[in-house]
Design a protein around this motif. Structure first.
Motif, mmCIF file in Angstrom:
data_model
loop_
_atom_site.group_PDB
_atom_site.id
_atom_site.type_symbol
_atom_site.label_atom_id
_atom_site.label_comp_id
_atom_site.label_asym_id
_atom_site.label_seq_id
_atom_site.Cartn_x
_atom_site.Cartn_y
_atom_site.Cartn_z
ATOM 1 N N GLY A 132 1.028 -0.913 0.464
ATOM 2 C CA GLY A 132 -0.681 -0.073 -0.412
ATOM 3 C C GLY A 132 0.768 1.542 -0.098
ATOM 4 N N ASN A 133 1.961 1.820 0.866
ATOM 5 C CA ASN A 133 3.096 2.373 0.534
ATOM 6 C C ASN A 133 4.806 2.123 0.537
ATOM 7 O OD1 ASN A 133 3.534 1.538 2.603
ATOM 8 N ND2 ASN A 133 2.237 3.365 3.645
ATOM 9 N N TYR B 19 -1.546 2.075 -6.133
ATOM 10 C CA TYR B 19 -1.559 3.023 -4.704
ATOM 11 C C TYR B 19 -1.369 4.615 -6.356
ATOM 12 C CZ TYR B 19 -2.352 6.735 -1.248
ATOM 13 O OH TYR B 19 -2.962 7.664 -0.791
ATOM 14 N N PRO B 20 -1.763 5.170 -6.229
ATOM 15 C CA PRO B 20 -1.398 6.687 -6.524
ATOM 16 C C PRO B 20 0.240 7.360 -6.150
ATOM 17 C CG PRO B 20 -2.822 6.987 -5.636
ATOM 18 C CD PRO B 20 -2.701 5.161 -5.408
ATOM 19 N N TRP C 255 2.916 9.316 -5.287
ATOM 20 C CA TRP C 255 3.848 10.710 -5.897
ATOM 21 C C TRP C 255 5.019 10.888 -5.347
ATOM 22 C CZ3 TRP C 255 2.645 14.440 -8.880
ATOM 23 C CH2 TRP C 255 2.664 16.045 -9.173
ATOM 24 N N ASP D 123 -2.404 7.273 -11.552
ATOM 25 C CA ASP D 123 -3.297 7.467 -11.841
ATOM 26 C C ASP D 123 -3.709 8.853 -12.647
ATOM 27 O OD1 ASP D 123 -4.436 9.835 -10.161
ATOM 28 O OD2 ASP D 123 -5.807 8.416 -9.538
ATOM 29 N N ARG E 112 -12.843 6.864 -5.897
ATOM 30 C CA ARG E 112 -12.070 7.257 -5.203
ATOM 31 C C ARG E 112 -10.512 7.952 -6.013
ATOM 32 N NH1 ARG E 112 -8.929 2.358 -1.413
ATOM 33 N NH2 ARG E 112 -7.836 2.237 -3.545
ATOM 34 N N SER E 113 -9.723 6.755 -5.988
ATOM 35 C CA SER E 113 -8.418 7.129 -7.186
ATOM 36 C C SER E 113 -8.818 6.400 -8.754
ATOM 37 C CB SER E 113 -6.789 6.884 -6.301
ATOM 38 O OG SER E 113 -6.916 5.294 -6.173
ATOM 39 N N GLY E 114 -7.517 6.396 -8.895
ATOM 40 C CA GLY E 114 -8.146 5.895 -10.713
ATOM 41 C C GLY E 114 -8.819 6.834 -11.800
#
Lengths: 368, 368
Positions: B72-73, B92-93, B95, B118, B149-151
């Protein structure tokens, strides 16, 4: 709370998110203000370390005048005792089974140790565990003042103290927790009044068997400003050191007194009028509700409306607040205590954001 | 679920509470059953380690046939890479700011590393971070199938993959998370259908620019049984390894498949028809609601109605279940994932409760 964003902006290149950030100057003000309040009212401060679990912060509390610390379990007490804290109250109805009995006995060798009791069986278990050293363990009878959680009826304090004394333990006094004072701004004062009345009854119950309690101990950050020294000798606030949105909503702190926030980064922004932060339940816990949200962005009206484990859903209030992917934001938790167990260390700075230290969350993970 | 109580009874003298107990035989069955399901359907399993954060359990998943792990990270990925896992997907997107860029670049030196993207800015940040090693990093485009959510929209997958390729990164495929499949038993199948339709669109979007995706990756324990291999190549379930009450209520597991519970002790019993356990939010998180409760006692209908940090309120259903102070009970969480970050180690036994090992929660605290 734009000052939180300003401190964060100064720091942001040096910090990977999510991360818990402490403003040490604000925290020190919180510590000093609580101590001044207590001194003014003739009360001892025994801060609850559950909120920070950090030896360095505990030291600052003691340096400011705290008489010792409060712990929530044996593991926390062991960590702080190992770091040299020598006056510890485990404000919890300990059940001394498994290795907990021997652990408590060992703790009592090096610290002035007090533990909570609220029933006869637990007194027997503690006395059995202490063996010949029973007189090294002080017990403080927990009485219930309305939280309907743990704690005996106030009238039973004398009987419990008598039982402890019979087994060689040292009854040191009584304590209670006005947990029902967190339900709303009005509840704070009435819970404090319940606390006062309950402790008066408990002290009478002890007097009736000839015990003048050495300690009459009361909570808590939301109720503490209504504590008096009519019978109370000691307060055990925890959250005041950092404060949070819950305490702000209760009127127990101001915006300027919030000393901890979580730095989170916008990682996705596809859904209109919403961004996703890298701050989810594995950081904040699930403290809040769909109505109240799960934490807010300082200096804005934006609140996290939903959390997954690694994702925080942040609807953007209409207006000009529209952070792009990569923006780092200061998230203020609803309830600060659950944050600390999720991290190995705090990032410590001050309101200018220039300094940067890392303090370990020493007692994280020591849950029993 | 009296088998949980039986295992606990055999173990109880050797364990301090609260403690998370794993029944290794039940867990192994869960691992093997998921692998068999996937093999039968021509799918790869890439379990999400957020649920256990434990190297030993990850190894068992790989031994059973998992192609690698999902993290997850970056911190989780680092811990597992350090333990020798060489095929990791950070779903996970990411950064890549601060030190995250260099950390990802280092990870990509020793593992086949995939990360989620994403948006275009994140692709640029990752490419900048990878420098000359951009071709060592595979990116998997996240598309949204309804969780909001994200995506990215599925139709944007091709444009994002093109952008990644232009910067020298390796577009490996697409992934999505059907998070809206956890809202109720009926939602599972419809979310899985949304997932399927979205991934088909995303694959078409990649095909249009000449990319045949190496991976088309789908969630999740509640929805996985409806996954097909029409386009999906890989599933990323996490919770199946332990299961919990939420998955049981969703029909995604049976009682007998619950492999983790928390041992908690009754510490107080003054309030009529209620006992207090030493299991609060610092163990369970606040997963649940006043209506649904916050976790249940196995083999009974009793559920925790309220949690404080170190206290769980357990109303006793009328009948003959009335545990006394000192009784140790098996508490089954609503949601198992938040438990693991709260402890240093698991107590590992089997359904007989005779064996006892301790496995570290290796990746706890690595939250960024």
């Amino acid at each position: 709370m734009n000052r939180l964003q300003r401190a964060l902006d100064a720091l942001v290149e040096r910090v990977d998110t999510p991360a818990p950030i402490i403003l040490a100057d604000v925290m020190q003000d919180n510590i000093d203000r609580m101590q001044a309040f207590a001194t003014r009212n003739g009360l001892d401060v025994r801060p609850h370390v559950k909120t920070h679990k950090c030896v360095e912060i505990g030291r600052r509390q003691v340096k400011a005048g705290a008489v010792g610390i409060t712990a929530g379990n044996v593991g926390e007490a062991e960590v702080f005792a190992g770091a040299g804290f020598d006056d510890i109250f485990i404000a919890y109805p300990i059940w001394a089974a498994g290795t907990k009995g021997p652990r408590i006995r060992r703790l009592a060798e090096t610290t002035r140790l007090r533990v909570g009791v609220d029933n006869f069986a637990a007194i027997d278990a503690l006395a059995d565990a202490m063996g010949d050293d029973a007189d090294r363990l002080q017990v403080v009878v927990e009485v219930d003042c309305g939280a309907r959680r743990s704690g005996a009826p106030a009238e039973a304090a004398g009987d419990l103290a008598t039982a402890a004394r019979k087994r060689g333990l040292v009854p040191a006094g009584v304590f209670t927790y006005p947990g029902h004072g967190s339900s709303g701004p009005e509840a704070r004062k009435s819970a404090a009044q319940d606390q006062e009345a309950t402790l008066i009854t408990a002290v009478r119950s002890l007097s009736a068997i000839g015990i003048t309690p050495e300690v009459v101990s009361a909570g808590s950050t939301p109720t503490v400003e209504f504590a008096t020294n009519s019978v109370i000798t000691e307060i055990r606030p925890g959250e005041y050191v950092f404060n949070d949105l819950n305490n702000m909503r209760l009127g127990a702190c101001t915006e300027d007194q919030i000393a901890l926030f979580v730095a989170g980064t916008v990682v996705s922004d596809w859904v209109p009028d919403q961004v996703i932060l890298d701050v989810g339940t594995k950081v904040l816990g699930r403290e809040g509700s769909p109505e109240r949200g799960y934490g807010g962005v300082a200096g804005t009206t934006a609140v996290l409306s939903k959390l997954n484990e690694y994702h925080g859903f942040l609807p953007l209030p209409s207006g000009d607040f529209s952070p792009s992917v990569g923006t780092v934001l200061p998230v203020v938790p609803n309830h600060v205590c659950p944050i600390v167990v999720n991290f190995e260390e705090y990032i410590v700075t001050d309101s200018t954001g220039t300094s940067l230290e890392r303090w370990p969350v020493d007692a994280r993970g020591f849950l029993n």
